[in-house]
Design an enzyme around this catalytic site. Structure first.
Site, PDB file in Angstrom:
ATOM      1  N   ASP A  31      38.945   9.965  25.118  1.00  0.00           N
ATOM      2  CA  ASP A  31      39.426  10.091  23.740  1.00  0.00           C
ATOM      3  C   ASP A  31      39.249  11.549  23.286  1.00  0.00           C
ATOM      4  O   ASP A  31      38.144  12.096  23.398  1.00  0.00           O
ATOM      5  CB  ASP A  31      38.584   9.148  22.866  1.00  0.00           C
ATOM      6  N   GLU A  83      23.728  34.858  33.606  1.00  0.00           N
ATOM      7  CA  GLU A  83      23.228  33.867  34.552  1.00  0.00           C
ATOM      8  C   GLU A  83      24.341  33.517  35.534  1.00  0.00           C
ATOM      9  O   GLU A  83      24.322  32.485  36.173  1.00  0.00           O
ATOM     10  CB  GLU A  83      22.672  32.641  33.846  1.00  0.00           C
ATOM     11  N   CYS A 120      20.345  31.293  28.892  1.00  0.00           N
ATOM     12  CA  CYS A 120      21.108  31.841  27.758  1.00  0.00           C
ATOM     13  C   CYS A 120      20.293  32.732  26.823  1.00  0.00           C
ATOM     14  O   CYS A 120      20.865  33.421  25.979  1.00  0.00           O
ATOM     15  CB  CYS A 120      21.716  30.713  26.932  1.00  0.00           C
ATOM     16  N   THR A 163      32.093  21.655  28.459  1.00  0.00           N
ATOM     17  CA  THR A 163      31.541  22.705  27.586  1.00  0.00           C
ATOM     18  C   THR A 163      31.682  24.103  28.197  1.00  0.00           C
ATOM     19  O   THR A 163      30.983  25.023  27.789  1.00  0.00           O
ATOM     20  CB  THR A 163      30.040  22.442  27.322  1.00  0.00           C
ATOM     21  N   SER A 211      18.520  17.948  28.587  1.00  0.00           N
ATOM     22  CA  SER A 211      18.615  19.345  28.151  1.00  0.00           C
ATOM     23  C   SER A 211      18.719  19.427  26.625  1.00  0.00           C
ATOM     24  O   SER A 211      18.207  20.361  26.005  1.00  0.00           O
ATOM     25  CB  SER A 211      19.789  20.055  28.831  1.00  0.00           C
ATOM     26  N   HIS A 244      21.934  29.302  19.170  1.00  0.00           N
ATOM     27  CA  HIS A 244      22.605  29.213  20.469  1.00  0.00           C
ATOM     28  C   HIS A 244      23.494  27.969  20.422  1.00  0.00           C
ATOM     29  O   HIS A 244      23.032  26.884  20.055  1.00  0.00           O
ATOM     30  CB  HIS A 244      21.574  29.091  21.601  1.00  0.00           C
ATOM     31  N   LYS A 253      22.941  18.762  15.889  1.00  0.00           N
ATOM     32  CA  LYS A 253      21.692  18.006  16.103  1.00  0.00           C
ATOM     33  C   LYS A 253      20.464  18.847  15.722  1.00  0.00           C
ATOM     34  O   LYS A 253      19.454  18.316  15.294  1.00  0.00           O
ATOM     35  CB  LYS A 253      21.550  17.625  17.582  1.00  0.00           C
ATOM     36  N   ASN A 328      31.065  27.420  25.750  1.00  0.00           N
ATOM     37  CA  ASN A 328      29.748  28.046  25.931  1.00  0.00           C
ATOM     38  C   ASN A 328      29.899  29.374  26.670  1.00  0.00           C
ATOM     39  O   ASN A 328      30.502  29.417  27.740  1.00  0.00           O
ATOM     40  CB  ASN A 328      28.854  27.090  26.755  1.00  0.00           C
ATOM     41  N   SER A 364      17.832  27.539  28.851  1.00  0.00           N
ATOM     42  CA  SER A 364      17.279  26.425  29.621  1.00  0.00           C
ATOM     43  C   SER A 364      16.189  26.940  30.549  1.00  0.00           C
ATOM     44  O   SER A 364      16.180  28.097  30.937  1.00  0.00           O
ATOM     45  CB  SER A 364      18.378  25.781  30.456  1.00  0.00           C
TER      46      SER A 364
HETATM   47  P1  HMG Z   1      28.802  13.505  27.886  1.00  0.00           P
HETATM   48  O1  HMG Z   1      28.252  12.350  28.591  1.00  0.00           O
HETATM   49  O2  HMG Z   1      30.002  14.139  28.463  1.00  0.00           O
HETATM   50  O3  HMG Z   1      29.239  13.194  26.426  1.00  0.00           O
HETATM   51  O4  HMG Z   1      27.624  14.550  27.795  1.00  0.00           O
HETATM   52  P2  HMG Z   1      28.789  11.995  25.462  1.00  0.00           P
HETATM   53  O5  HMG Z   1      29.368  10.728  25.940  1.00  0.00           O
HETATM   54  O6  HMG Z   1      27.295  12.069  25.231  1.00  0.00           O
HETATM   55  O7  HMG Z   1      29.562  12.424  24.162  1.00  0.00           O
HETATM   56  C1  HMG Z   1      29.232  13.608  23.497  1.00  0.00           C
HETATM   57  C2  HMG Z   1      29.172  13.310  21.998  1.00  0.00           C
HETATM   58  O8  HMG Z   1      30.490  12.921  21.592  1.00  0.00           O
HETATM   59  C3  HMG Z   1      28.263  12.131  21.627  1.00  0.00           C
HETATM   60  O9  HMG Z   1      27.709  12.456  20.365  1.00  0.00           O
HETATM   61  C4  HMG Z   1      29.235  10.970  21.481  1.00  0.00           C
HETATM   62  O10 HMG Z   1      28.760   9.952  20.617  1.00  0.00           O
HETATM   63  C5  HMG Z   1      30.421  11.692  20.890  1.00  0.00           C
HETATM   64  P3  HMG Z   1      26.125  12.241  20.103  1.00  0.00           P
HETATM   65  O11 HMG Z   1      25.876  10.791  20.298  1.00  0.00           O
HETATM   66  O12 HMG Z   1      25.420  13.071  21.169  1.00  0.00           O
HETATM   67  O13 HMG Z   1      25.924  12.760  18.719  1.00  0.00           O
HETATM   68  N1  HMG Z   1      31.697  11.004  21.120  1.00  0.00           N
HETATM   69  C6  HMG Z   1      32.639  10.836  20.192  1.00  0.00           C
HETATM   70  N2  HMG Z   1      32.683  11.198  18.883  1.00  0.00           N
HETATM   71  C7  HMG Z   1      33.820  10.886  18.180  1.00  0.00           C
HETATM   72  N3  HMG Z   1      34.879  10.258  18.712  1.00  0.00           N
HETATM   73  C8  HMG Z   1      34.866   9.865  20.016  1.00  0.00           C
HETATM   74  C9  HMG Z   1      33.703  10.158  20.800  1.00  0.00           C
HETATM   75  N4  HMG Z   1      33.375   9.969  22.107  1.00  0.00           N
HETATM   76  C10 HMG Z   1      32.131  10.473  22.277  1.00  0.00           C
HETATM   77  N5  HMG Z   1      35.917   9.248  20.535  1.00  0.00           N
HETATM   78  C11 HMG Z   1      26.433  16.569  27.386  1.00  0.00           C
HETATM   79  C12 HMG Z   1      27.361  15.499  26.779  1.00  0.00           C
HETATM   80  C13 HMG Z   1      26.020  17.520  26.305  1.00  0.00           C
HETATM   81  C14 HMG Z   1      25.220  15.899  27.969  1.00  0.00           C
HETATM   82  C15 HMG Z   1      27.239  17.279  28.489  1.00  0.00           C
HETATM   83  O14 HMG Z   1      28.336  17.931  27.929  1.00  0.00           O
HETATM   84  C16 HMG Z   1      26.417  18.284  29.271  1.00  0.00           C
HETATM   85  O15 HMG Z   1      25.713  17.950  30.230  1.00  0.00           O
HETATM   86  N6  HMG Z   1      26.529  19.595  28.901  1.00  0.00           N
HETATM   87  C17 HMG Z   1      25.836  20.681  29.600  1.00  0.00           C
HETATM   88  C18 HMG Z   1      24.413  20.811  29.152  1.00  0.00           C
HETATM   89  C19 HMG Z   1      24.318  21.307  27.718  1.00  0.00           C
HETATM   90  O16 HMG Z   1      25.206  21.937  27.199  1.00  0.00           O
HETATM   91  N7  HMG Z   1      23.161  21.039  27.083  1.00  0.00           N
HETATM   92  C20 HMG Z   1      22.907  21.513  25.744  1.00  0.00           C
HETATM   93  C21 HMG Z   1      21.445  21.891  25.533  1.00  0.00           C
HETATM   94  S1  HMG Z   1      20.866  22.955  26.828  1.00  0.00           S
HETATM   95  C22 HMG Z   1      21.510  24.516  26.450  1.00  0.00           C
HETATM   96  O17 HMG Z   1      22.019  24.738  25.388  1.00  0.00           O
HETATM   97  C23 HMG Z   1      21.423  25.567  27.504  1.00  0.00           C
HETATM   98  C24 HMG Z   1      22.711  25.909  28.210  1.00  0.00           C
HETATM   99  O18 HMG Z   1      23.535  26.673  27.353  1.00  0.00           O
HETATM  100  C25 HMG Z   1      22.416  26.662  29.496  1.00  0.00           C
HETATM  101  C26 HMG Z   1      21.496  27.852  29.449  1.00  0.00           C
HETATM  102  O19 HMG Z   1      20.598  28.017  28.658  1.00  0.00           O
HETATM  103  O20 HMG Z   1      21.672  28.628  30.371  1.00  0.00           O
HETATM  104  C27 HMG Z   1      23.512  24.674  28.607  1.00  0.00           C
END
Ligand code: HMG
Length: 445
Positions: A31, A83, A120, A163, A211, A244, A253, A328, A364
């Protein structure tokens, strides 16, 4: 005390665009609302075939040097935060300086170069290093160039694929800065974590859901650490709080956490108490789990209140505008959020001189750092000199099949030849490998 901070900034986005709701979601049978509403993303930037972390960094740096009328002699350090490096020994800054050497008179022979790594948060750390070098009086009147550059690619099929992004942010760090001065107060939250890492591999191993929790925990610790040196921080102290932004939903969040801390023990908490009660205090709970459950319920109630929503739309939402359209950028992400905030202020004719930003960086592995910045007299000229809107509008909109191809082009384990999608126009480009497997570049007029 000498004011030190960010004098100028330039941004370079990867020249391709992947539309997430229109192109990516249907191909993944998802979706589009997951992207637009859940993650808060519209598009990701990708590098074209001739772009990489060096070209994007050098192109951002050249724009910055040209606009500020700088020569290599004016730059005492080049620190690249990334990175996405492709070499365990030779730093990306040497490649960037090599590119710049080829177009300027003079050279960077007497410039100290390095590479900063901590996921990051490394861009913010490189700014810190440069500030310390200036405050120690070792800069000989020269400024430092800090460049955050990344191709944030995930393995295909990884949840993080949603992302992705690619781009560079070049910042000139100097005394008496035109844009923002950094406070020397800062807070850290840092722990050995295995939530996101790349152990000798190009694409990250990610425990995505964890994460998110690690990000929030380190931010909480950094906030407490900052308050231990800077005293209580209140909502009125800051015009914007750029975080970030791996995706805007992450900041959505983190924001209630920030607001809860900002208002705790203030008259705002008293005013809200009639409607949602007082904030849970840990001492009143038998277990940590009970306390966390109570906090979570309080935050859910908090985000429904008009006071919170007004604060969010003023201090947070404007910081997300560029991230929403590029994804990102890892090390560059929080620096894009700062620019986004100031662009919002410029567009809404908000007077910002002397106003404050609360910058919350995160990497991270994991570490958060939070510090205040004060906006300086030249901020508006700097922000209005950016050409980011033109760059974003000019990106080539790739189909899903083209996305798969370009992802393969940038995958080190694959050998994929494909025609470029866009034409270089007065910029550095990647031209191929040399005899020692070094990457080679030239300036394309
Ligand atoms: P996912 O499984 O693809 O997505 O993982 P999801 O199913 O959890 O959906 C995401 C959100 O969309 C959820 O919201 C859903 O409810 C919502 P939440 O419950 O979390 O509030 N959603 C919808 N909303 C409206 N209409 C819809 C609908 N469908 C779903 N139809 C995840 C998401 C972030 C885990 C994934 O993208 C991921 O692994 N990302 C990479 C890691 C990341 O970015 N982590 C963030 C924190 S760590 C960080 O920031 C460091 C980083 O930048 C690296 C560094 O430092 O080097 C990553």
């Amino acid at each position: 005390m000498t004011k030190v901070g960010i004098d100028a900034v330039e941004i370079w986005t990867g020249k391709l665009k992947l539309d997430l709701p229109e192109t990516f979601a249907p191909a993944k049978d998802e979706d589009p609302g997951k992207y637009t509403k859940g993650l808060g993303l519209e598009a990701s930037s990708f590098p074209d075939t001739y772009e990489d972390i060096v070209t994007m960094a050098a192109n951002a740096a050249k724009r910055l040097m040209d606009r500020k009328g700088l020569t290599p002699d004016d730059i005492g350090r080049i620190d690249v935060a990334t990175e996405s490096a492709f070499d365990h020994s030779k730093p990306v800054s040497t490649y960037v300086a090599g590119c710049l050497d080829s177009v300027y008179e003079g050279d960077f022979t007497h410039t100290n170069k390095g590479e900063r790594k901590f996921a990051c948060v490394a861009g913010t750390q490189a700014i810190d290093d440069t500030i310390n070098w200036i405050l120690a009086g070792r800069n000989r009147g020269r400024a430092g160039l800090v460049i955050a550059t990344d191709t944030a690619l995930y393995a295909r099929g990884d949840p993080g694929e949603a992302t992705q992004g690619a781009g560079a942010v070049a910042m000139l760090v100097d005394e008496d800065p035109a844009m923002t001065a950094l406070s020397l107060d800062q807070g850290f939250g840092s722990k050995d974590e295995t939530d996101f890492l790349k152990p000798n591999q190009q694409f990250p191993s990610v425990d995505g859901k964890r994460s998110v929790q690690v990000y929030l925990s380190r931010m909480r610790e950094a906030w407490a650490d900052l308050e231990s040196v800077a005293g209580r921080i209140e909502p009125v102290d800051f015009a914007y709080a750029p975080f970030h932004t791996p995706f805007p939903g992450m900041v959505r969040k983190a924001a209630p956490l920030a607001y809860r801390r900002l208002v705790r023990g203030t008259s705002v908490e008293d005013d809200l108490a009639d409607r949602i009660g007082r904030q849970p205090r840990e001492a009143k709970f038998d277990t940590r789990e009970d306390y966390e459950e109570a906090i979570s319920a309080y935050m859910d109630d908090l985000t429904e209140l008009v006071e919170y929503q007004e604060w969010y739309s003023g201090a947070i939402e404007p910081t997300l505008d560029i991230a929403r359209r590029v994804g990102n950028w890892y090390t560059g992400s929080v620096h894009l959020a700062r620019v986004s905030a100031l662009r919002h202020a410029a567009r809404s004719n908000t007077e910002m001189i002397g106003g404050r930003l609360l910058i919350a960086s995160y990497g991270s592995g994991a570490q958060a750092e939070i510090h205040p910045e004060t906006v300086r007299e030249g901020w508006k000229d700097e922000i209005e000199a950016l050409n980011i809107d033109g760059q974003l509008a000019r990106r080539y909109d790739i189909s899903y099949e083209e996305y798969e191809t370009i992802h393969d082009v940038h995958d080190y384990d694959k050998d994929t030849e494909v025609e470029k999608f866009t034409d270089p126009d007065g910029e550095f480009v990647f031209t191929g490998w040399g005899r020692m497997n070094e990457r080679q570049y030239e300036y394309a007029e």
